[in-house]
Structure formats: structure tokens, C-alpha cells
Design a protein around this motif. Structure first.
Motif, short mmCIF file in Angstrom:
data_model
loop_
_atom_site.label_atom_id
_atom_site.label_comp_id
_atom_site.label_asym_id
_atom_site.label_seq_id
_atom_site.Cartn_x
_atom_site.Cartn_y
_atom_site.Cartn_z
N VAL A 322 0.95 -1.41 -0.02
CA VAL A 322 0.40 -0.22 0.20
C VAL A 322 0.86 1.16 -0.24
CG1 VAL A 322 -2.31 1.20 1.54
CG2 VAL A 322 -1.79 -1.69 1.25
N ASP A 323 1.75 0.38 0.71
CA ASP A 323 2.69 2.34 0.71
C ASP A 323 3.70 2.44 -0.13
OD1 ASP A 323 6.18 3.39 0.67
OD2 ASP A 323 5.30 3.94 3.20
N ASP A 324 3.86 1.74 -1.02
CA ASP A 324 4.83 0.91 -2.26
C ASP A 324 3.44 2.48 -3.66
OD1 ASP A 324 6.54 -0.13 -1.31
OD2 ASP A 324 5.77 -2.53 -2.56
N HIS A 344 7.85 9.77 5.09
CA HIS A 344 7.54 9.31 6.38
C HIS A 344 6.61 8.84 5.61
CE1 HIS A 344 3.94 10.85 6.33
NE2 HIS A 344 4.20 12.42 5.75
N ARG A 345 6.41 7.18 6.03
CA ARG A 345 5.52 6.05 5.89
C ARG A 345 4.16 6.36 5.33
NH1 ARG A 345 5.16 4.10 12.11
NH2 ARG A 345 2.99 6.04 12.95
N LEU A 346 3.16 5.84 4.48
CA LEU A 346 1.83 6.34 4.44
C LEU A 346 1.03 5.82 5.16
CD1 LEU A 346 -0.13 6.67 1.53
CD2 LEU A 346 -0.66 4.60 2.06
N GLY A 347 1.14 5.06 6.74
CA GLY A 347 0.01 5.37 7.66
C GLY A 347 0.11 4.40 8.26
N HIS A 348 -0.33 4.78 10.03
CA HIS A 348 -0.17 3.64 11.27
C HIS A 348 -1.67 3.30 11.39
CE1 HIS A 348 -2.48 6.68 12.38
NE2 HIS A 348 -1.42 7.89 11.97
N PRO A 358 -1.55 -2.60 12.54
CA PRO A 358 -0.10 -2.96 12.16
C PRO A 358 0.02 -1.89 11.02
CG PRO A 358 -1.69 -4.72 10.79
CD PRO A 358 -2.76 -3.54 12.03
N TYR A 359 0.72 -1.72 10.89
CA TYR A 359 1.68 -0.30 10.06
C TYR A 359 1.49 -0.36 8.17
CZ TYR A 359 2.57 1.31 14.33
OH TYR A 359 2.14 1.68 16.16
N LEU A 360 0.73 0.62 7.61
CA LEU A 360 1.30 0.41 6.06
C LEU A 360 3.09 1.47 5.95
CD1 LEU A 360 -1.84 1.92 5.19
CD2 LEU A 360 -1.20 -0.14 5.43
N PHE A 374 -7.10 1.44 9.02
CA PHE A 374 -5.64 2.89 9.30
C PHE A 374 -6.16 3.90 8.55
CE2 PHE A 374 -4.97 -1.66 7.47
CZ PHE A 374 -3.49 -2.17 8.18
N SER A 375 -4.38 4.70 8.87
CA SER A 375 -4.40 6.36 8.30
C SER A 375 -4.41 5.83 6.86
CB SER A 375 -3.89 6.92 8.91
OG SER A 375 -2.81 6.60 8.79
N ASN A 376 -4.90 6.83 6.29
CA ASN A 376 -3.86 6.71 4.19
C ASN A 376 -3.76 8.14 4.21
OD1 ASN A 376 -3.67 7.54 1.82
ND2 ASN A 376 -5.49 6.35 1.50
#
Length: 418
Positions: A322-324, A344-348, A358-360, A374-376
Motif C-alpha cells: 500500500v505504501d509502495d 514518512h510511511r504512508l500510514g498507521h 499494523p503499519y503501512l 489505517f490512516s492513508n
């Protein structure tokens, strides 16, 4: 995404001297329509807490590496499984959940009455006096159930001192992470939990809409933050926000340098509220005045990255993909490579904690399952110029793309909430 400053804002509560209540007394006209959620909020019931405990006990047996008991100190996991909210201190209020049977609660003797008022279901209550060890008492209680060896899962936020005392009191036990059970339970939200999170997201967007309509030239971050707090107070909620203006928004968690709003500045508001303990985390970025061409282009890129992430967040996929998907949109548009501008990462994950498993994030291998939330929140941050983040909350669906928990994505950079 919330900074330490935003987390502090979220922790505020009305004070007896009326200082915080005043934040809602003289709000601009755009706040007039804000009202408490009232009967729309359905509290978590006793049977739901009991079902959570039973699910945890089932997981303790079903996992390849079985657990013989779980250990919790005060925190959101204690609340999740018992409905008990309890302050953290050096005096342990401990919950021990054996694989079968009623839970064990160890409590300071002088707090027993208060604990029993909060209990939602039968439990083996063991009191300890000031000169006794609560973890030794917990180990004795397990021994009386025939549990003298095996694996005890310790919840990740339990203070080291409690963990250390537990393993000293029960040398026959292997103390390990309880994540296999706690994340397995908390990571997937029930329909009721999702309902509460949607209400929190809706209230956050209502308050942010009023705030964005009320900003004026010369306002500081603190001025705008007080409007956010006042809006939530008017709705009877606990909430707050991180506010970033102009070039300071290029730092995702802001700066301590004071800022005053001026023509052409971005106004980034990132925060949320809690409804029955369940959090929202929303960011809306607007511009005070007319956006530059560059700002308008960056906004469109970030919004497309959100769309890509929502589409990629599907049951059965790995969380890192999803981050990708979001990062590819931003990199392909010229704002790469890697973390150069999307820092930063995409989301948490989000639920009872603003940030939870989990984390994105790139490379993460969690298999997405329906009910995970998750957050987006992709962003582009250009040092010395501006930062722009769009953040919404979403839930993994049984089929197809993830679904928004917020009422909708941002409408435009000029009117992000319509």
C-alpha cells in the motif's frame, strides 16, 4: 499523523476553573451548527468486552506457539478487554488472563472498592498491601489454577519494571510478547468499533470545516489550534490538532518557531477526537488566498496517491504494498526518490490508540484482513516552501478496495471540506 504536540492537545480535558470551557464560548459563526453527537453514540457493552476476552483465550490455544496466560498493565489494551480505564502509576493494577477460566486482577488493597465498581464480569480479584509484591500474588493465583510453567504473553506497553518483577516472581515461566494475541484481537475492528470511528471522523471533519472557514490573516498556530479545541468542546468531545502554516508545514511535525498566517500560506490542520475511546486522525491542507500553480499541482499528486493507496489496500495483500502504491505516484510525478519529499510511511493502524499495529510502511509483511483500519496520509514536503498532506482513515473491506471512515477525501486545496 500526530506529533507530540498534537497528542498533548488530544489529551486536554475541561478544567474546573473554566479555562478550557472558554474555548467554546466565543467561536466564529461557522461553528454555530456544531452539536454533541448525543444518542448517536452507542457505548461498548459488557457482552462485547466478555467476547473479546473469550476471543483472546481462543487465540492463546489456536496459535502455533501457544500461550498459557497473558499479562496486562493499565493502558488501552486493558480497556479493550475489560472496559476498565485506570491510570498508570508505580502501583500495579494488573490483569492476568489464563488460557481458560476467569481472568485474575491484582489491585492495591485500598483500590479494591473502586475496581469492583468498574468490573463488567466475574474475575478473581487478588488484593495486595503496600509491602507486598503484586506480581508474586499473580503468580500464586496462577499456581492455584495449576499453571506453574509455560509462556506468559506480556502486553507491549507494560512498563519494564512490571515485566521485570513478573519474570522474577515466576522463574518457571517464559515471558514473551503478547502481540500474537493482542494484535490478533485489536487489529480487526468489529462493526460497532467501526461505527464509533466513523462518528469520530465525521465530527473531526465538521470541526475542521468550521475552522478552515474561520481563519484570518495574522492568526498564529495557537490561535487556530484553539478554534479546533473549541469546536470539539462544543460537540462535547475531547480533541485537538497540530497546526502548521506556510513554510513550517514542510516539517511534517512542525517547528517550535512562531508563525503568523499570511496571503498564500498553506494551512495544514492534523488531528482528531475520540468517541468512546476510539480515535480519528485526519489532515486537511488548504491555502489562505489563491494557490500557486506549484501548490495546486502538488495537491493533485498527493490526492492521486491517496486514491492509489485506497485501491491497493485490499484483503490478502501485504501491508507494504500500500505504501509502495502511494509512493510510486509521488515518485513518478517527480517528487522522489524514496523518502526525499514524501518523508514518512504512508500510514498507521488506528483504533483505541492513534498509532497502533499494523503499519503501512515499505517492506512490511502483514497480510491485510477485513476490518483492519489505517490512516492513508501521503504528503509532499518541500523545504523552505510548503508541505502538503492529505490524511483520511480507511478500513480494509471483505472485497475490493478499502472503504473510507472519513466522510470523503478532500474536495480541493481551496475548499478541502467543501
Amino acid at each position: 499523523m500526530k506529533s507530540a504536540a498534537a497528542a498533548s492537545a488530544l489529551a486536554f480535558a475541561p478544567r474546573a476553573d473554566g479555562v478550557h470551557e472558554n474555548a467554546a464560548d466565543e467561536l466564529p459563526p461557522a461553528f454555530a451548527g456544531l452539536k454533541p453527537l448525543g444518542a448517536r453514540v452507542r457505548p461498548i457493552q459488557t457482552n462485547e468486552f466478555r467476547e473479546r476476552l473469550m476471543h483472546a483465550q481462543k487465540l492463546m490455544s489456536d496459535l502455533a506457539a501457544k500461550y498459557d496466560a497473558l499479562f496486562f498493565a493499565p493502558g488501552t489494551s486493558l480497556y479493550y478487554f475489560t472496559g476498565i480505564r485506570w491510570g498508570v502509576s508505580e502501583r500495579l493494577l494488573g490483569l492476568v488472563v489464563p488460557r481458560t477460566g476467569d481472568p485474575i486482577v491484582v489491585v492495591p488493597a485500598f483500590e479494591e472498592g473502586r475496581l469492583r465498581e468498574k468490573l463488567h464480569f466475574p474475575a478473581d480479584v487478588r488484593v495486595w498491601q503496600e509491602d507486598q509484591s503484586p506480581t508474586k500474588i499473580a503468580v500464586v493465583a496462577l499456581a492455584e489454577r495449576g499453571i506453574r510453567t509455560g509462556r506468559i504473553g506480556v502486553e507491549e506497553t507494560a512498563a519494564f519494571t512490571f515485566f521485570d518483577h513478573l519474570r522474577a516472581a515466576g522463574p518457571g515461566f517464559e515471558c514473551v510478547s503478547a502481540d500474537g494475541v493482542t494484535i490478533g484481537c485489536r487489529g480487526k475492528k468489529s462493526a460497532h468499533e467501526l461505527e464509533l470511528m466513523r462518528l469520530a471522523c465525521e465530527a473531526t471533519c465538521d470541526v475542521f470545516r468550521a475552522v478552515h472557514a474561520s481563519v484570518k490573516e495574522g492568526m498564529s498556530q495557537e490561535d487556530i489550534g484553539k478554534l479546533v479545541e473549541g469546536g470539539f468542546l462544543k460537540m462535547g468531545l475531547r480533541g485537538g490538532a497540530l497546526v502548521l502554516l506556510g513554510a513550517s508545514a514542510a516539517l511534517p511535525h512542525g517547528t517550535i518557531q512562531p508563525q503568523k498566517l499570511k496571503e498564500g500560506d498553506v494551512v495544514l490542520i492534523d488531528g482528531g477526537c475520540t468517541v468512546e475511546g476510539y480515535e480519528s486522525d485526519v489532515t486537511r491542507t488548504s491555502v489562505f488566498g489563491k494557490p500557486s500553480g506549484k501548490l495546486a499541482r502538488v495537491y493533485e499528486i498527493v490526492r492521486k496517491a491517496q486514491d492509489a493507496a485506497l485501491d491497493a489496500a485490499r484483503a490478502g495483500k501485504l501491508s507494504g504494498t500500500v505504501d509502495d502504491a502511494a509512493r510510486k505516484v509521488i515518485t513518478d510525478a517527480g517528487y522522489g526518490p524514496d523518502y526525499k519529499f514524501f518523508t514518512h510511511r504512508l500510514g498507521h493502524g488506528i483504533g483505541l490508540d492513534g498509532h497502533e499495529h499494523p503499519y503501512l510502511v515499505r517492506g512490511s509483511k502483514t497480510v491485510l484482513e477485513p476490518g483492519m483500519t489505517f490512516s492513508n496520509e501521503p504528503g509532499i514536503y518541500i523545504p523552505g516552501e510548503f508541505g502538503l498532506r492529505c490524511e483520511d482513515d480507511m478500513v480494509i473491506a471483505a472485497d475490493g478496495a478499502a472503504q473510507l471512515l472519513t466522510p470523503g477525501f478532500a474536495v480541493s486545496v481551496e475548499k478541502p471540506l467543501g
